[in-house]
Design an enzyme around this catalytic site. Structure first.
Site, PDB file in Angstrom:
ATOM      1  N   ASN A   9       0.756  -1.213  -0.097  1.00 57.08           N
ATOM      2  CA  ASN A   9      -0.091   0.191  -0.048  1.00 57.08           C
ATOM      3  C   ASN A   9       0.972   1.180   0.088  1.00 57.08           C
ATOM      4  O   ASN A   9       0.595   2.133   1.112  1.00 57.08           O
ATOM      5  CB  ASN A   9      -1.041  -0.073   1.048  1.00 57.08           C
ATOM      6  CG  ASN A   9      -1.963   1.175   0.993  1.00 57.08           C
ATOM      7  OD1 ASN A   9      -2.261   1.733   0.097  1.00 57.08           O
ATOM      8  ND2 ASN A   9      -2.661   1.359   2.239  1.00 57.08           N
ATOM      9  N   GLU A  35       1.051  -3.095  -5.377  1.00 55.36           N
ATOM     10  CA  GLU A  35       0.599  -1.716  -4.866  1.00 55.36           C
ATOM     11  C   GLU A  35       1.692  -0.606  -4.629  1.00 55.36           C
ATOM     12  O   GLU A  35       1.641  -0.369  -3.355  1.00 55.36           O
ATOM     13  CB  GLU A  35      -0.513  -1.550  -3.586  1.00 55.36           C
ATOM     14  CG  GLU A  35      -1.450  -0.409  -4.018  1.00 55.36           C
ATOM     15  CD  GLU A  35      -2.759  -0.452  -3.234  1.00 55.36           C
ATOM     16  OE1 GLU A  35      -3.385   0.680  -2.916  1.00 55.36           O
ATOM     17  OE2 GLU A  35      -2.948  -1.458  -2.473  1.00 55.36           O
ATOM     18  N   ASP A 148      -2.025 -10.068  -4.581  1.00 54.97           N
ATOM     19  CA  ASP A 148      -3.301  -9.642  -4.074  1.00 54.97           C
ATOM     20  C   ASP A 148      -4.478  -9.880  -4.804  1.00 54.97           C
ATOM     21  O   ASP A 148      -4.258  -9.280  -5.940  1.00 54.97           O
ATOM     22  CB  ASP A 148      -3.508  -8.185  -3.752  1.00 54.97           C
ATOM     23  CG  ASP A 148      -4.471  -7.585  -3.207  1.00 54.97           C
ATOM     24  OD1 ASP A 148      -5.459  -8.198  -3.148  1.00 54.97           O
ATOM     25  OD2 ASP A 148      -4.429  -6.479  -2.834  1.00 54.97           O
ATOM     26  N   ASN A 150      -7.686  -9.702  -4.372  1.00 52.21           N
ATOM     27  CA  ASN A 150      -8.958  -8.775  -4.129  1.00 52.21           C
ATOM     28  C   ASN A 150     -10.215  -9.646  -4.087  1.00 52.21           C
ATOM     29  O   ASN A 150     -11.386  -8.983  -4.569  1.00 52.21           O
ATOM     30  CB  ASN A 150      -9.000  -7.637  -5.034  1.00 52.21           C
ATOM     31  CG  ASN A 150      -8.233  -6.439  -4.304  1.00 52.21           C
ATOM     32  OD1 ASN A 150      -8.585  -5.914  -3.440  1.00 52.21           O
ATOM     33  ND2 ASN A 150      -7.361  -5.725  -5.225  1.00 52.21           N
ATOM     34  N   HIS A 245      -2.463  -4.477   4.591  1.00 56.41           N
ATOM     35  CA  HIS A 245      -2.269  -5.832   4.449  1.00 56.41           C
ATOM     36  C   HIS A 245      -1.066  -6.364   5.326  1.00 56.41           C
ATOM     37  O   HIS A 245      -0.393  -5.554   6.067  1.00 56.41           O
ATOM     38  CB  HIS A 245      -1.798  -6.101   2.832  1.00 56.41           C
ATOM     39  CG  HIS A 245      -2.982  -5.844   1.907  1.00 56.41           C
ATOM     40  ND1 HIS A 245      -3.483  -6.808   1.173  1.00 56.41           N
ATOM     41  CD2 HIS A 245      -3.322  -4.625   1.545  1.00 56.41           C
ATOM     42  CE1 HIS A 245      -4.520  -6.380   0.417  1.00 56.41           C
ATOM     43  NE2 HIS A 245      -4.333  -4.869   0.512  1.00 56.41           N
TER      44      HIS A 245
END
Length: 252
Positions: A9, A35, A148, A150, A245
């Site tokens: 992130n 990310e 990830d 999602n 995360h």
């Protein structure tokens, strides 16, 4: 080979919270980032090199958005950036490194939480990803698809599943896609060894969700079935906190 996947992130923010120290202590053989929200010129590359890592980055064209990366102790034989489709490659979502017969992918699946348009984009991506990986397996038969996704696949992968049945990331069509994808000959490495509930990899920043462990398991190491018997251990590391995360681990 100890492989870690970590949606950071924003890698600059994570580094500011001690990410590099944690990597130096944990010493993964391969670490897949998602990310990034950064370009390589904004990342302290020398710090990774001083820890003995080769490093590869595939940022999004849009500044401060998406992007994947991969660092490894061993130098890959080959690195492939993207999937040859500008619609997805411009968002920096897929990076593959080949180590002998094994390929490790860092992948960041789109989120559909911002509205119908991005949910449609996500479903189109999922179809493309499934087809692309199916083709890739004809030449690279031993795959670790880390990242990830999602999506929470099963009720056990999310807190309070009944409350989230209409939430992007737990929609019936997303979960069905996951079931179908695994049916193509893939194994969820974590669930192969761990059957217990309440093991999550992402928590909302709101309402003390992490402290209450109101989480979602949306990060995965998905491996081709021919690697299933090679899975030595798996883990999720919720006490590592540089992001919303946490890192997930598979040892092969």
């Amino acid at each position: 080979m100890k492989i870690v996947s970590y949606n950071v992130n924003g890698i600059r923010s994570a580094i500011g919270k001690g990410l590099l120290n944690w990597i130096d202590e944990y010493k993964p053989d391969v670490l897949c980032f998602q990310e990034l929200k950064a370009t390589p010129d904004q990342i302290p590359l020398m710090d990774f090199e001083m820890m003995g890592y080769h490093h590869y980055w595939f940022p999004a064209k849009k500044k401060g958005y998406s992007g994947v990366g991969l660092i490894s102790k061993a130098e890959p034989d080959n690195v492939v950036y993207g999937m040859g489709n500008p619609l997805y490659d411009d968002e920096g979502r897929f990076l593959r490194a080949d180590f002998g017969e094994l390929s490790v992918v860092s992948v960041y699946h789109p989120s559909g939480t911002t509205g119908d348009e991005r949910q449609d984009f996500k479903m189109q991506w999922l179809d493309f990803f499934r087809h692309y990986v199916g083709e890739l397996r004809t030449e690279r038969q031993r795959l670790v698809l880390s990242g990830d996704y999602n999506i929470c696949h099963e009720d056990i992968d999310i807190n309070n599943p009944k409350a989230h049945v209409k939430s992007s990331g737990f929609l019936p069509e997303e979960r069905q896609w996951f079931t179908d994808f695994l049916g193509d000959g893939f194994t969820d490495s974590f669930r192969h060894l761990v059957k217990e509930p309440n093991r999550y990899s992402w928590w909302s920043f709101r309402a003390n969700a992490r402290q209450k462990n109101l989480g979602w398991r949306i990060d995965y190491h998905i491996v081709t079935d021919n690697l299933r018997d090679s899975i030595k251990s798996v883990d999720i590391l919720p006490n590592v906190m540089h992001s919303d995360h946490c890192p997930i681990v598979v040892e092969i």
